[in-house]
Design a protein around this motif. Structure first.
Motif, PDB file in Angstrom:
ATOM      1  N   ASN A 106      -0.076  14.315   8.330  1.00 27.44           N
ATOM      2  CA  ASN A 106      -0.023  12.991   7.872  1.00 27.44           C
ATOM      3  C   ASN A 106      -1.141  12.452   6.910  1.00 27.44           C
ATOM      4  O   ASN A 106      -1.303  11.472   7.063  1.00 27.44           O
ATOM      5  CB  ASN A 106       0.284  11.941   9.008  1.00 27.44           C
ATOM      6  CG  ASN A 106      -0.776  11.583   9.816  1.00 27.44           C
ATOM      7  OD1 ASN A 106      -1.781  12.577   9.985  1.00 27.44           O
ATOM      8  ND2 ASN A 106      -0.668  10.521  10.578  1.00 27.44           N
ATOM      9  N   ILE A 107      -1.771  13.438   6.406  1.00 29.58           N
ATOM     10  CA  ILE A 107      -3.044  13.014   5.577  1.00 29.58           C
ATOM     11  C   ILE A 107      -2.483  13.089   4.045  1.00 29.58           C
ATOM     12  O   ILE A 107      -2.100  13.719   3.375  1.00 29.58           O
ATOM     13  CB  ILE A 107      -4.083  14.067   5.722  1.00 29.58           C
ATOM     14  CG1 ILE A 107      -4.508  13.985   7.313  1.00 29.58           C
ATOM     15  CG2 ILE A 107      -5.317  13.845   4.880  1.00 29.58           C
ATOM     16  CD1 ILE A 107      -5.245  12.952   7.963  1.00 29.58           C
ATOM     17  N   VAL A 108      -3.112  11.717   3.453  1.00 27.81           N
ATOM     18  CA  VAL A 108      -3.346  11.722   1.994  1.00 27.81           C
ATOM     19  C   VAL A 108      -4.913  11.752   1.952  1.00 27.81           C
ATOM     20  O   VAL A 108      -5.610  10.883   2.191  1.00 27.81           O
ATOM     21  CB  VAL A 108      -2.814  10.427   1.461  1.00 27.81           C
ATOM     22  CG1 VAL A 108      -3.236  10.396  -0.160  1.00 27.81           C
ATOM     23  CG2 VAL A 108      -1.318  10.305   1.699  1.00 27.81           C
ATOM     24  N   ASP A 109      -5.619  12.809   1.390  1.00 26.23           N
ATOM     25  CA  ASP A 109      -6.841  13.005   1.161  1.00 26.23           C
ATOM     26  C   ASP A 109      -7.100  12.597  -0.302  1.00 26.23           C
ATOM     27  O   ASP A 109      -6.691  13.003  -1.197  1.00 26.23           O
ATOM     28  CB  ASP A 109      -7.192  14.439   1.301  1.00 26.23           C
ATOM     29  CG  ASP A 109      -8.511  14.881   1.819  1.00 26.23           C
ATOM     30  OD1 ASP A 109      -9.308  13.834   2.182  1.00 26.23           O
ATOM     31  OD2 ASP A 109      -8.878  16.030   1.962  1.00 26.23           O
ATOM     32  N   ALA A 110      -7.989  11.488  -0.436  1.00 25.33           N
ATOM     33  CA  ALA A 110      -8.063  10.871  -1.910  1.00 25.33           C
ATOM     34  C   ALA A 110      -9.162  10.597  -2.334  1.00 25.33           C
ATOM     35  O   ALA A 110     -10.560  10.884  -1.419  1.00 25.33           O
ATOM     36  CB  ALA A 110      -7.747   9.493  -1.751  1.00 25.33           C
ATOM     37  N   SER A 111      -9.844  10.725  -3.635  1.00 25.32           N
ATOM     38  CA  SER A 111     -10.982  10.569  -4.306  1.00 25.32           C
ATOM     39  C   SER A 111     -11.749   9.317  -4.198  1.00 25.32           C
ATOM     40  O   SER A 111     -10.866   8.318  -3.866  1.00 25.32           O
ATOM     41  CB  SER A 111     -11.024  11.058  -5.767  1.00 25.32           C
ATOM     42  OG  SER A 111     -10.163   9.991  -6.260  1.00 25.32           O
ATOM     43  N   LYS A 112     -12.784   9.200  -4.371  1.00 23.41           N
ATOM     44  CA  LYS A 112     -13.565   7.718  -4.212  1.00 23.41           C
ATOM     45  C   LYS A 112     -13.061   6.775  -5.020  1.00 23.41           C
ATOM     46  O   LYS A 112     -12.734   5.468  -4.856  1.00 23.41           O
ATOM     47  CB  LYS A 112     -14.933   7.867  -4.661  1.00 23.41           C
ATOM     48  CG  LYS A 112     -15.712   8.808  -3.340  1.00 23.41           C
ATOM     49  CD  LYS A 112     -17.172   8.983  -3.710  1.00 23.41           C
ATOM     50  CE  LYS A 112     -17.899   9.828  -2.955  1.00 23.41           C
ATOM     51  NZ  LYS A 112     -19.353   9.965  -3.270  1.00 23.41           N
ATOM     52  N   ALA A 113     -12.458   7.255  -6.191  1.00 22.80           N
ATOM     53  CA  ALA A 113     -11.821   6.500  -7.224  1.00 22.80           C
ATOM     54  C   ALA A 113     -10.357   5.635  -6.782  1.00 22.80           C
ATOM     55  O   ALA A 113     -10.230   4.437  -6.838  1.00 22.80           O
ATOM     56  CB  ALA A 113     -11.323   7.142  -8.592  1.00 22.80           C
ATOM     57  N   VAL A 114      -9.703   6.506  -5.929  1.00 21.82           N
ATOM     58  CA  VAL A 114      -8.616   5.935  -5.202  1.00 21.82           C
ATOM     59  C   VAL A 114      -9.180   4.859  -4.271  1.00 21.82           C
ATOM     60  O   VAL A 114      -8.453   3.587  -4.508  1.00 21.82           O
ATOM     61  CB  VAL A 114      -7.741   7.055  -4.536  1.00 21.82           C
ATOM     62  CG1 VAL A 114      -6.773   6.457  -3.696  1.00 21.82           C
ATOM     63  CG2 VAL A 114      -7.193   8.106  -5.374  1.00 21.82           C
ATOM     64  N   TRP A 115     -10.015   5.202  -3.651  1.00 23.55           N
ATOM     65  CA  TRP A 115     -10.439   3.931  -2.766  1.00 23.55           C
ATOM     66  C   TRP A 115     -11.080   2.869  -3.154  1.00 23.55           C
ATOM     67  O   TRP A 115     -10.768   1.938  -2.874  1.00 23.55           O
ATOM     68  CB  TRP A 115     -11.688   4.504  -1.628  1.00 23.55           C
ATOM     69  CG  TRP A 115     -11.008   5.585  -0.792  1.00 23.55           C
ATOM     70  CD1 TRP A 115     -10.633   6.987  -0.779  1.00 23.55           C
ATOM     71  CD2 TRP A 115     -11.053   5.426   0.612  1.00 23.55           C
ATOM     72  NE1 TRP A 115     -10.284   7.447   0.176  1.00 23.55           N
ATOM     73  CE2 TRP A 115     -10.198   6.555   1.500  1.00 23.55           C
ATOM     74  CE3 TRP A 115     -11.020   4.388   1.544  1.00 23.55           C
ATOM     75  CZ2 TRP A 115     -10.009   6.679   2.549  1.00 23.55           C
ATOM     76  CZ3 TRP A 115     -10.999   4.292   2.841  1.00 23.55           C
ATOM     77  CH2 TRP A 115     -10.311   5.515   3.523  1.00 23.55           C
ATOM     78  N   LYS A 116     -11.729   2.919  -4.477  1.00 26.10           N
ATOM     79  CA  LYS A 116     -12.200   1.850  -5.224  1.00 26.10           C
ATOM     80  C   LYS A 116     -11.048   1.110  -5.739  1.00 26.10           C
ATOM     81  O   LYS A 116     -10.965  -0.098  -5.547  1.00 26.10           O
ATOM     82  CB  LYS A 116     -13.078   2.319  -6.118  1.00 26.10           C
ATOM     83  CG  LYS A 116     -14.581   2.831  -5.768  1.00 26.10           C
ATOM     84  CD  LYS A 116     -15.309   3.315  -7.043  1.00 26.10           C
ATOM     85  CE  LYS A 116     -16.714   3.868  -6.540  1.00 26.10           C
ATOM     86  NZ  LYS A 116     -17.259   4.711  -7.742  1.00 26.10           N
ATOM     87  N   ALA A 117     -10.030   1.828  -6.190  1.00 25.45           N
ATOM     88  CA  ALA A 117      -8.956   1.138  -6.963  1.00 25.45           C
ATOM     89  C   ALA A 117      -8.066   0.407  -5.960  1.00 25.45           C
ATOM     90  O   ALA A 117      -7.497  -0.680  -6.326  1.00 25.45           O
ATOM     91  CB  ALA A 117      -8.047   2.186  -7.620  1.00 25.45           C
ATOM     92  N   LEU A 118      -8.139   0.766  -4.777  1.00 30.47           N
ATOM     93  CA  LEU A 118      -7.443   0.136  -3.660  1.00 30.47           C
ATOM     94  C   LEU A 118      -8.123  -1.040  -3.091  1.00 30.47           C
ATOM     95  O   LEU A 118      -7.795  -1.872  -2.167  1.00 30.47           O
ATOM     96  CB  LEU A 118      -6.841   1.099  -2.549  1.00 30.47           C
ATOM     97  CG  LEU A 118      -5.665   1.931  -2.777  1.00 30.47           C
ATOM     98  CD1 LEU A 118      -5.509   2.913  -1.984  1.00 30.47           C
ATOM     99  CD2 LEU A 118      -4.385   1.125  -3.286  1.00 30.47           C
ATOM    100  N   ARG A 119      -9.472  -1.286  -3.385  1.00 27.49           N
ATOM    101  CA  ARG A 119     -10.207  -2.130  -3.181  1.00 27.49           C
ATOM    102  C   ARG A 119     -10.760  -2.128  -1.545  1.00 27.49           C
ATOM    103  O   ARG A 119     -10.898  -3.150  -1.057  1.00 27.49           O
ATOM    104  CB  ARG A 119     -10.038  -3.502  -3.575  1.00 27.49           C
ATOM    105  CG  ARG A 119     -10.213  -3.681  -5.303  1.00 27.49           C
ATOM    106  CD  ARG A 119      -9.872  -5.187  -5.436  1.00 27.49           C
ATOM    107  NE  ARG A 119      -8.793  -5.170  -6.470  1.00 27.49           N
ATOM    108  CZ  ARG A 119      -8.063  -6.330  -6.632  1.00 27.49           C
ATOM    109  NH1 ARG A 119      -8.296  -7.104  -6.097  1.00 27.49           N
ATOM    110  NH2 ARG A 119      -6.888  -6.075  -7.418  1.00 27.49           N
TER     111      ARG A 119
END
Length: 135
Positions: A106-119
């Motif tokens: 159940n994983i969505v492995d995301a880049s740092k840019a995704v984490w930043k965009a989601l604040r």
């Protein structure tokens, strides 16, 4: 009714059911755990991405999906929409988070840019409950 007519009606019914299921699957929100991953060379993501054989910058909105969602590469280079609290972002699927190598299902492995965009506050980076859908 003759047999060809019955078969035709059954085929139309099956096609309608499949089409409805496909639309529902495309618009549904899948519950997932978002993890953070580096997609660049010498980062924790390992080798180059499965989809294009390339490395990707941490500044790009990219993601890897668990094996079942990656679906034999059928989502390669397609966009998904990741939802976190009241925010969402589109990210390009570039890799598989291989469930046969320890990645949960159940994983969505995301880049740092995704984490930043989601604040997501940096103090909470690592794992976050999200939902996602095809964009």
């Amino acid at each position: 009714m003759k047999h060809p007519t019955v078969i035709f009606i059954l085929l139309i019914s099956l096609f309608s059911t499949l089409l409805t299921s496909s639309i529902h699957a495309r618009s549904s929100h899948n519950k997932a755990i978002m993890t953070i991953n580096g997609f660049g060379k010498n980062e924790d993501g390992g080798g180059p991405s499965e989809c294009d054989g390339k490395y990707h910058s941490d500044n790009k909105l990219v993601a890897a999906l668990s094996t079942r969602w990656y679906n034999h590469g059928k989502r390669c280079s397609k966009f998904i929409k990741i939802h976190y609290k009241d925010r969402s972002v589109k990210a390009k699927v570039v890799d598989e988070c291989d469930s046969s190598r320890g990645c949960k299902n159940n994983i969505v492995d995301a880049s740092k840019a995704v984490w930043k965009a989601l604040r997501v506050p940096k103090s909470q980076w690592g794992e976050a409950k999200v939902t996602w859908s095809d964009a």
